[in-house]
Scaffold this motif. Structure first.
Motif, PDB file in Angstrom:
ATOM      1  N   LEU A   1       0.832  -1.200   0.000  1.00  0.00           N
ATOM      2  CA  LEU A   1       0.000   0.000   0.000  1.00  0.00           C
ATOM      3  C   LEU A   1       0.869   1.253   0.000  1.00  0.00           C
ATOM      4  O   LEU A   1       0.559   2.244  -0.667  1.00  0.00           O
ATOM      5  N   MET A   2       1.968   1.208   0.735  1.00  0.00           N
ATOM      6  CA  MET A   2       2.867   2.348   0.794  1.00  0.00           C
ATOM      7  C   MET A   2       3.539   2.579  -0.560  1.00  0.00           C
ATOM      8  O   MET A   2       3.646   3.713  -1.030  1.00  0.00           O
ATOM      9  N   GLN A   3       3.963   1.490  -1.184  1.00  0.00           N
ATOM     10  CA  GLN A   3       4.567   1.590  -2.518  1.00  0.00           C
ATOM     11  C   GLN A   3       3.623   2.279  -3.495  1.00  0.00           C
ATOM     12  O   GLN A   3       4.022   3.143  -4.281  1.00  0.00           O
ATOM     13  N   GLU A   4       2.355   1.875  -3.427  1.00  0.00           N
ATOM     14  CA  GLU A   4       1.357   2.405  -4.361  1.00  0.00           C
ATOM     15  C   GLU A   4       1.109   3.890  -4.149  1.00  0.00           C
ATOM     16  O   GLU A   4       0.602   4.566  -5.038  1.00  0.00           O
ATOM     17  N   SER A   5       1.466   4.398  -2.979  1.00  0.00           N
ATOM     18  CA  SER A   5       1.310   5.833  -2.696  1.00  0.00           C
ATOM     19  C   SER A   5       2.621   6.593  -2.847  1.00  0.00           C
ATOM     20  O   SER A   5       2.722   7.751  -2.424  1.00  0.00           O
ATOM     21  N   GLY A   6       3.632   5.950  -3.418  1.00  0.00           N
ATOM     22  CA  GLY A   6       4.898   6.624  -3.667  1.00  0.00           C
ATOM     23  C   GLY A   6       5.813   6.721  -2.467  1.00  0.00           C
ATOM     24  O   GLY A   6       6.795   7.468  -2.490  1.00  0.00           O
ATOM     25  N   VAL A   7       5.494   5.983  -1.396  1.00  0.00           N
ATOM     26  CA  VAL A   7       6.347   5.973  -0.211  1.00  0.00           C
ATOM     27  C   VAL A   7       7.525   5.035  -0.473  1.00  0.00           C
ATOM     28  O   VAL A   7       7.355   3.940  -1.021  1.00  0.00           O
TER      29      VAL A   7
ATOM     30  N   ILE B   1       6.791  12.352   4.348  1.00  0.00           N
ATOM     31  CA  ILE B   1       5.742  12.655   5.321  1.00  0.00           C
ATOM     32  C   ILE B   1       4.434  13.015   4.617  1.00  0.00           C
ATOM     33  O   ILE B   1       3.354  12.542   4.993  1.00  0.00           O
ATOM     34  N   LYS B   2       4.522  13.815   3.576  1.00  0.00           N
ATOM     35  CA  LYS B   2       3.320  14.223   2.841  1.00  0.00           C
ATOM     36  C   LYS B   2       2.718  13.030   2.100  1.00  0.00           C
ATOM     37  O   LYS B   2       1.488  12.882   2.013  1.00  0.00           O
ATOM     38  N   ARG B   3       3.575  12.159   1.570  1.00  0.00           N
ATOM     39  CA  ARG B   3       3.066  10.966   0.891  1.00  0.00           C
ATOM     40  C   ARG B   3       2.390  10.009   1.876  1.00  0.00           C
ATOM     41  O   ARG B   3       1.392   9.364   1.545  1.00  0.00           O
ATOM     42  N   LEU B   4       2.935   9.930   3.071  1.00  0.00           N
ATOM     43  CA  LEU B   4       2.309   9.087   4.097  1.00  0.00           C
ATOM     44  C   LEU B   4       0.940   9.635   4.486  1.00  0.00           C
ATOM     45  O   LEU B   4       0.003   8.871   4.761  1.00  0.00           O
TER      46      LEU B   4
ATOM     47  N   ASP C   1      -0.997  11.301   2.434  1.00  0.00           N
ATOM     48  CA  ASP C   1      -1.858  10.952   1.291  1.00  0.00           C
ATOM     49  C   ASP C   1      -2.368   9.517   1.432  1.00  0.00           C
ATOM     50  O   ASP C   1      -3.538   9.235   1.164  1.00  0.00           O
ATOM     51  N   LEU C   2      -1.475   8.612   1.866  1.00  0.00           N
ATOM     52  CA  LEU C   2      -1.874   7.225   2.094  1.00  0.00           C
ATOM     53  C   LEU C   2      -2.897   7.142   3.217  1.00  0.00           C
ATOM     54  O   LEU C   2      -3.899   6.419   3.115  1.00  0.00           O
ATOM     55  N   PHE C   3      -2.665   7.889   4.289  1.00  0.00           N
ATOM     56  CA  PHE C   3      -3.558   7.928   5.445  1.00  0.00           C
ATOM     57  C   PHE C   3      -4.994   8.244   5.003  1.00  0.00           C
ATOM     58  O   PHE C   3      -5.949   7.593   5.429  1.00  0.00           O
ATOM     59  N   LEU C   4      -5.130   9.255   4.130  1.00  0.00           N
ATOM     60  CA  LEU C   4      -6.456   9.634   3.629  1.00  0.00           C
ATOM     61  C   LEU C   4      -6.994   8.618   2.637  1.00  0.00           C
ATOM     62  O   LEU C   4      -8.176   8.250   2.664  1.00  0.00           O
ATOM     63  N   LYS C   5      -6.126   8.158   1.756  1.00  0.00           N
ATOM     64  CA  LYS C   5      -6.542   7.274   0.662  1.00  0.00           C
ATOM     65  C   LYS C   5      -7.179   5.983   1.161  1.00  0.00           C
ATOM     66  O   LYS C   5      -8.167   5.507   0.589  1.00  0.00           O
TER      67      LYS C   5
END
Length: 430
Positions: free
Chosen positions: A46-52, A223-226, A228-232
């Motif tokens: 899931l993190m990979q998919e959000s660019g983390v 941090i910003k990408r994380l 984005d994942l949090f919301l997604k």
């Protein structure tokens, strides 16, 4: 005492941990138990998919595939991790004789042999049952050197009416211990749900975590990408420990725990489809299908209650009178007759149960629905253990009439204390 029990029960059911030292001031950290648990590799996907940025990895369910994955990584060092929903894997023991659920190696050829001693065998750690948990998959990942470890998390906080970032330059360890011994090393940023994480907030947090030069901007981006994942994924918490820095100048999320809002399941079907229920208690899994909150305990008096606080109070008063509750079962507010029947099926299937105590305080729950469900269950399941029933509240007179005219050997109780005494007495007489 009863009111205190109810209050304690409400808190217990929410599984709330108030780490005031971690988020002191106007906010308090709240972590609640969630039904959905993902394996480590699933969270990293899931993190990979959000660019983390995470380590390169593959997943295998047999030793030949694990060996091929290790070769395909073409890494200087490889880490092999058993995938189970429990901590302490590194110090765990397999019933194959292998020690440790996490292994580092620079030789890809040994990965297959190590995996063969993990897959299909049970791993026992400090967080698993005594018999351990059978390992069905392993993660084969690139092992990266870590120059420095930090802690970072985003979590929902009721006191702040939204998400909060929490970070510390002391990562890779128990964050509660850091908060206790060095509270000045815990930093927080309240996130405006409408604005999201601002650049200045992300950069300030990155600086507080100790990232310097180009790494500060890189960490702020992570941090910003994380977030984005949090919301997604409708998360209630995304915790990265450690958020590390490599000798090559890369900021990497080395390990992560994601908690999800169960109320968002209807729009997170792909995420919830990843849930591996094989490690869950079968009875709890079956109860969840009927929207029943069930937790098995070690006693012999089954509890059948509506409301989390009342359920905990019922367990406590049984114990007060010398009995031992066999379970925690909360019917909830919108209970239907079918749920009552299914609840009885679960309770009577437990061989430890020698008596059942029904404790219903009807507000939005109609006591007559409960009574009809009880009588149907008693007849169809041919109930063979003593049944003590205490009903109070909405439509209680109709409910009592249904029970009294059923002809079933139901023991009526006047109040909770009376019900607990009679349930314990029924066990004693047996």
């Amino acid at each position: 005492i009863l009111y205190l029990c109810v209050i304690r029960g409400c808190l217990a059911w929410l599984w709330v941990a108030l780490d005031a030292k971690l988020l002191d001031g106007n906010c308090a950290r709240v972590s609640s138990r969630r039904w959905l648990n993902l394996q480590e590799y699933q969270s990293k996907k899931l993190m990979q998919e959000s660019g983390v940025t995470v380590q390169r990895f593959y997943v295998a369910d047999n030793s030949p595939d694990a060996l091929q994955a290790a070769k395909r990584l073409n890494a200087k060092e490889i880490v092999l991790k058993a995938q189970i929903l429990a901590g302490g894997r590194g110090k765990g023991v397999f019933n194959s004789g292998l020690k440790g659920g996490v292994h580092l190696t620079k030789d890809p050829s040994v990965v297959g042999e190590l995996a063969s001693k993990m897959l299909g065998y049970s791993l026992t750690t400090k967080q698993t049952p005594k018999e351990g948990v059978k390992v069905k998959t392993v993660m084969v990942a690139e092992a990266l050197d870590i120059t420095r470890e930090t802690y970072f998390a985003i979590l929902m906080d009721r006191a702040c009416n939204g998400p909060v970032m929490v970070g510390s330059p002391q990562g890779g360890m128990d964050i509660e211990e850091v908060a206790d011994k060095s509270p000045e090393l815990i930093f927080k940023e309240v996130i405006d749900i409408f604005e999201g994480v601002r650049d200045d907030q992300a950069l300030r947090m990155a600086a507080n975590l100790g990232f310097k030069g180009p790494l500060e901007r890189q960490a702020a981006d992570q941090i910003k990408r994380l977030y984005d994942l949090f919301l997604k994924v409708d998360a209630t918490q995304v915790e990265v420990n450690p958020l590390g820095e490599t000798p090559e100048g890369q900021v990497v999320c080395f390990d992560a725990k994601i908690n999800f809002d169960d109320n968002a399941e209807f729009r997170q079907k792909a995420v919830f489809a990843m849930d591996d229920m094989s490690e869950s208690d079968p009875t709890e899994t079956e109860a969840a299908k009927w929207d029943l909150k069930y937790i098995g305990l070690d006693g012999n008096i089954a509890c059948f209650v509506n409301g989390a606080g009342l359920a905990m109070a019922t367990c406590d008063i049984i114990d007060l009178h010398g009995g031992k509750p066999a379970n925690f079962l909360d019917l909830g507010g919108g209970v239907k007759e079918k749920q009552v029947y299914e609840a009885f099926k679960l309770l009577t299937a437990d061989p430890k149960v020698e008596a059942i105590l029904v404790n219903i305080f009807g507000g939005i729950v109609n006591c007559a629905i409960i009574a009809n469900g009880i009588t149907k269950a008693c007849r169809e399941l041919e109930l063979k253990v003593p049944l003590v029933v205490r009903l109070e509240g909405t439509n209680v007179q109709e409910a009592k009439r249904i029970l009294s005219e059923s002809g079933l050997p139901i023991v009526a109780a006047n109040d909770l204390d009376d019900a607990a005494k009679k349930a314990v007495a029924a066990i004693t007489r047996k």
